[in-house]
Scaffold this motif. Structure first.
Motif, mmCIF file in Angstrom:
data_model
loop_
_atom_site.group_PDB
_atom_site.id
_atom_site.type_symbol
_atom_site.label_atom_id
_atom_site.label_comp_id
_atom_site.label_asym_id
_atom_site.label_seq_id
_atom_site.Cartn_x
_atom_site.Cartn_y
_atom_site.Cartn_z
ATOM 1 N N GLN A 125 -5.658 -4.789 9.779
ATOM 2 C CA GLN A 125 -4.460 -4.217 9.157
ATOM 3 C C GLN A 125 -4.805 -3.615 7.791
ATOM 4 O O GLN A 125 -5.343 -4.300 6.919
ATOM 5 N N PRO A 126 -4.551 -2.316 7.580
ATOM 6 C CA PRO A 126 -4.842 -1.702 6.274
ATOM 7 C C PRO A 126 -3.880 -2.213 5.207
ATOM 8 O O PRO A 126 -2.712 -2.483 5.485
ATOM 9 N N THR A 127 -4.396 -2.387 3.992
ATOM 10 C CA THR A 127 -3.573 -2.857 2.878
ATOM 11 C C THR A 127 -3.783 -1.956 1.669
ATOM 12 O O THR A 127 -4.834 -1.315 1.528
ATOM 13 N N MET A 128 -2.801 -1.912 0.806
ATOM 14 C CA MET A 128 -2.870 -1.098 -0.394
ATOM 15 C C MET A 128 -3.726 -1.807 -1.446
ATOM 16 O O MET A 128 -3.671 -3.026 -1.582
ATOM 17 N N CYS A 129 -4.547 -1.041 -2.166
ATOM 18 C CA CYS A 129 -5.377 -1.607 -3.226
ATOM 19 C C CYS A 129 -5.584 -0.558 -4.313
ATOM 20 O O CYS A 129 -5.344 0.628 -4.096
ATOM 21 N N GLU A 130 -6.029 -1.017 -5.479
ATOM 22 C CA GLU A 130 -6.188 -0.116 -6.615
ATOM 23 C C GLU A 130 -7.484 0.681 -6.542
ATOM 24 O O GLU A 130 -7.559 1.789 -7.042
ATOM 25 N N ARG A 131 -8.504 0.093 -5.941
ATOM 26 C CA ARG A 131 -9.806 0.764 -5.885
ATOM 27 C C ARG A 131 -10.320 0.800 -4.449
ATOM 28 O O ARG A 131 -10.120 -0.136 -3.682
ATOM 29 N N THR A 132 -10.994 1.921 -4.108
ATOM 30 C CA THR A 132 -11.553 2.039 -2.769
ATOM 31 C C THR A 132 -12.998 1.572 -2.724
ATOM 32 O O THR A 132 -13.486 1.163 -1.685
ATOM 33 N N ASP A 133 -13.710 1.625 -3.861
ATOM 34 C CA ASP A 133 -15.107 1.198 -3.860
ATOM 35 C C ASP A 133 -15.188 -0.311 -4.062
ATOM 36 O O ASP A 133 -14.514 -0.883 -4.895
ATOM 37 N N GLY A 134 -16.003 -0.954 -3.282
ATOM 38 C CA GLY A 134 -16.155 -2.390 -3.405
ATOM 39 C C GLY A 134 -15.078 -3.174 -2.696
ATOM 40 O O GLY A 134 -15.115 -4.403 -2.647
ATOM 41 N N GLY A 135 -14.073 -2.500 -2.102
ATOM 42 C CA GLY A 135 -13.004 -3.190 -1.398
ATOM 43 C C GLY A 135 -13.338 -3.357 0.068
ATOM 44 O O GLY A 135 -14.401 -2.958 0.528
ATOM 45 N N HIS A 136 -12.426 -3.948 0.795
ATOM 46 C CA HIS A 136 -12.660 -4.120 2.226
ATOM 47 C C HIS A 136 -12.406 -2.811 2.963
ATOM 48 O O HIS A 136 -11.774 -1.892 2.425
ATOM 49 N N PRO A 137 -12.873 -2.686 4.192
ATOM 50 C CA PRO A 137 -12.762 -1.400 4.916
ATOM 51 C C PRO A 137 -11.335 -0.912 5.083
ATOM 52 O O PRO A 137 -11.106 0.291 5.191
ATOM 53 N N GLY A 138 -10.367 -1.826 5.129
ATOM 54 C CA GLY A 138 -8.987 -1.405 5.336
ATOM 55 C C GLY A 138 -8.230 -1.121 4.055
ATOM 56 O O GLY A 138 -7.003 -1.021 4.065
ATOM 57 N N CYS A 139 -8.952 -0.962 2.945
ATOM 58 C CA CYS A 139 -8.322 -0.735 1.647
ATOM 59 C C CYS A 139 -7.796 0.695 1.540
ATOM 60 O O CYS A 139 -8.520 1.662 1.776
ATOM 61 N N VAL A 140 -6.522 0.833 1.175
ATOM 62 C CA VAL A 140 -5.883 2.144 1.031
ATOM 63 C C VAL A 140 -5.463 2.325 -0.428
ATOM 64 O O VAL A 140 -4.759 1.466 -0.976
ATOM 65 N N PRO A 141 -5.883 3.394 -1.092
ATOM 66 C CA PRO A 141 -5.525 3.597 -2.497
ATOM 67 C C PRO A 141 -4.006 3.637 -2.702
ATOM 68 O O PRO A 141 -3.273 4.126 -1.831
ATOM 69 N N LEU A 142 -3.575 3.116 -3.838
ATOM 70 C CA LEU A 142 -2.137 3.074 -4.118
ATOM 71 C C LEU A 142 -1.517 4.466 -4.207
ATOM 72 O O LEU A 142 -0.331 4.634 -3.930
ATOM 73 N N ASP A 143 -2.331 5.441 -4.594
ATOM 74 C CA ASP A 143 -1.797 6.806 -4.727
ATOM 75 C C ASP A 143 -2.031 7.653 -3.477
ATOM 76 O O ASP A 143 -1.874 8.873 -3.498
ATOM 77 N N ALA A 144 -2.393 7.003 -2.389
ATOM 78 C CA ALA A 144 -2.662 7.749 -1.153
ATOM 79 C C ALA A 144 -1.387 8.388 -0.620
ATOM 80 O O ALA A 144 -0.289 7.823 -0.721
ATOM 81 N N THR A 145 -1.539 9.578 -0.060
ATOM 82 C CA THR A 145 -0.403 10.290 0.522
ATOM 83 C C THR A 145 -0.168 9.819 1.946
ATOM 84 O O THR A 145 -1.110 9.727 2.742
ATOM 85 N N MET A 146 1.073 9.503 2.259
ATOM 86 C CA MET A 146 1.439 9.065 3.607
ATOM 87 C C MET A 146 2.073 10.234 4.372
ATOM 88 O O MET A 146 2.805 11.037 3.805
ATOM 89 N N LEU A 147 1.788 10.291 5.649
ATOM 90 C CA LEU A 147 2.324 11.343 6.502
ATOM 91 C C LEU A 147 3.315 10.747 7.488
ATOM 92 O O LEU A 147 2.940 9.942 8.336
#
Length: 213
Positions: A125-147
């Motif tokens: 399950q993907p989750t929102m996070c502040e940083r994409t580097d060093g995070g888990h594979p399902g990390c989604v940036p907080l400012d990511a655009t949703m479609l």
């Protein structure tokens, strides 16, 4: 004494006979030429080109017979049941791209065309996070655009070779990977939105705010 009842038969003039013969000989080639000109005007490129099928959406797409390599991580019973429902509702072809065999997990994976568009169900399950580097594979940036497409909220990642679209509002995630050679990759991912809506329940919590806009 002239026989009135049986008048003498006049012999044709040799000059008139020759003129009629020449007229016939000339008329035949002229008719043939006119006929050929009319035929060529109707089919200017000849029979060979006219017989070729026109390329279009109905032209069969040639794809390799080899399976598309995909991973098939072990799923818990509930997730496996949902993914089986998802794959059972997927179309047999997408915009003329035929469905292909996959190397593993046909009950949770699917592929179409060449280069292959892939569909994977049951990822973490993907989750929102502040940083994409060093995070888990399902990390989604907080400012990511949703479609938001056809009732499904997708997170799109624009990568060099392949664009990846992952559902953000479903209890069981579904991910679509579309090679960059396809135009409007998001629209290709959207082809699977209906199957997701029909088979995967929406999450009641943890949905990104961008999915509600």
């Amino acid at each position: 004494m002239v026989d009135v009842e049986n008048p003498p038969v006049e012999k044709p003039d040799p000059g008139t006979k020759r003129a009629a013969l020449w007229a016939t000989l000339i008329a035949v080639p002229v008719a043939l030429i006119v006929g050929l000109l009319v035929f060529w005007k109707i089919t200017p490129d000849g029979d060979t080109k006219a017989a070729e099928p026109a390329a279009g959406a109905s032209t069969p797409v040639v794809v390799p017979s080899t399976p598309v390599r995909m991973d098939a991580p072990k799923l818990d019973a509930t997730t496996a049941q949902v993914c089986l429902a998802v794959t059972s509702q997927l179309p047999t072809d997408v915009r003329g791209l035929p469905q292909r065999k996959v190397s593993a997990g046909p009950e949770q994976n699917a592929a179409y065309g060449e280069p292959a568009i892939t569909v994977a169900c049951g990822l973490p399950q993907p989750t929102m996070c502040e940083r994409t580097d060093g995070g888990h594979p399902g990390c989604v940036p907080l400012d990511a655009t949703m479609l938001k497409m056809n009732g499904v909220c997708w997170y799109g990642q624009d990568l060099p070779a392949t664009d990846i679209f992952t559902t953000m509002d479903r209890e069981v995630p579904v991910q679509v990977q579309v090679p960059g050679s396809y135009e409007q990759t998001a629209q290709w991912a959207n082809e699977f939105s209906d199957a997701v809506v029909q088979t995967v329940k929406s999450k009641t919590s943890g949905v990104p705010t961008g999915c509600n806009q």
